[in-house]
Design an enzyme around this catalytic site. Structure first.
Site: not given
Ligand code: ATR
Length: 273
Positions: A65, A101
């Site tokens: 990420k 997210d």
């Protein structure tokens, strides 16, 4: 055929192919979405190979990420603020990085409790890891006036709070139950309570029945936190919807249709947990 993939190391546990496969079928799109296990040392070369092969983009999960941000040509403001990317879009040979997210988190709350932010008071957030950072950013962006952040390791909570400024206040992990009496929203962002992890010991006795409680853990779907909150009369939202909603922007960018998080999709993913 439009191609996308999810990259991780390991990747076997990923439910993303079920989600995107469901939507591809639903929309009748000629596309594919597969899992690819990629070791960190191969990440950059793998992305270049995907671009050469005409992929539309990728989701990235642990441990990529941060690397995904670094290889990008352009980065969304929310991915910059969260310090991590989970969605890459390849266009004209360039890489755009985003983090969905927080959007997934908020849309899950909104789907499960449509009025969650009407007359909203403070929020209490448990945990100070990567998931917490996305949740804090999203809550502040949604207008939550103030957030009390607690973490087992207080210094980590202080580091995270310093990224967001004065609306985030740190309290001791041991004071969380007491602090919960005065909040409109309570969110667990730790993995505590998840199958295979330690339990989350959190008494809901101080909670007002007006507090909305969300756990980002979705296996089990109904965690002890959510069960105890319901006994207290609180509305609850489970964490599965965050996983489903965070996938929406990537699907739309790669495959060109805005998909719905429908009950059938929830059932399909639940069946695979
Ligand atoms: P993620 O990216 O999923 O948020 P992470 O960055 O490893 O994962 O963060 C894990 C979070 O769960 C942290 O807030 C961690 O607390 P510490 O910073 O004190 O480690 C929390 N956590 C994990 N195990 C815990 C435990 N047994 N008790 C309390 N908190 C725990």
């Amino acid at each position: 055929m439009i191609k996308a993939a999810v990259l991780g190391y390991p990747i076997a546990q990923s439910k993303s192919p079920i989600i995107h496969g469901h939507w591809l079928k639903k929309h009748g799109i000629d596309g594919s979405y597969v899992k690819q296990e990629v070791a960190p040392k191969n990440f950059s070369a793998h992305i270049q190979e995907m671009i050469a092969q005409g992929y539309a983009g990728a989701n990235v999960t642990v441990p990529h990420k941060h690397a995904a941000l670094e290889i990008a040509d352009t980065v969304s403001s929310r991915a910059t603020a969260i310090g991590a990317a989970n969605t890459l879009v390849f266009r004209d040979g360039k890489i755009h990085a985003d983090n969905t997210d927080g959007e997934g988190f908020i849309n899950n709350l909104t789907q499960g409790a449509p009025n969650w932010n009407a007359g909203m008071g403070p929020a209490l957030v448990l945990g100070a890891g990567g998931a917490a950072r996305a949740v804090l950013h999203a809550l502040l962006d949604a207008g939550v006036p103030e957030i009390i952040l607690v973490n087992r390791t207080r210094a980590r909570a202080e580091d995270l709070a310093s990224v967001f400024g004065r609306r985030v206040m740190v309290a001791d992990w041991g004071d969380a139950e007491q602090a919960s009496a005065a909040v409109s929203t309570l969110v667990n962002t730790t993995a505590l309570g998840m199958v295979g992890c330690d339990p989350l010991h959190f008494s809901c006795a101080e909670l007002s029945s007006n507090t909305l409680v969300n756990d980002i853990v979705y296996n089990p779907l109904k965690t002890d936190l959510l069960r105890n909150a319901e006994k207290q009369g609180c509305a609850t939202v489970d964490g599965l919807g965050m996983l489903l909603h965070q996938a929406v922007p990537g699907f739309e960018a790669w495959f060109g249709a805005r998909p719905q998080v429908d009950p059938e999709l929830r059932q399909k993913v639940l069946a695979e947990l």
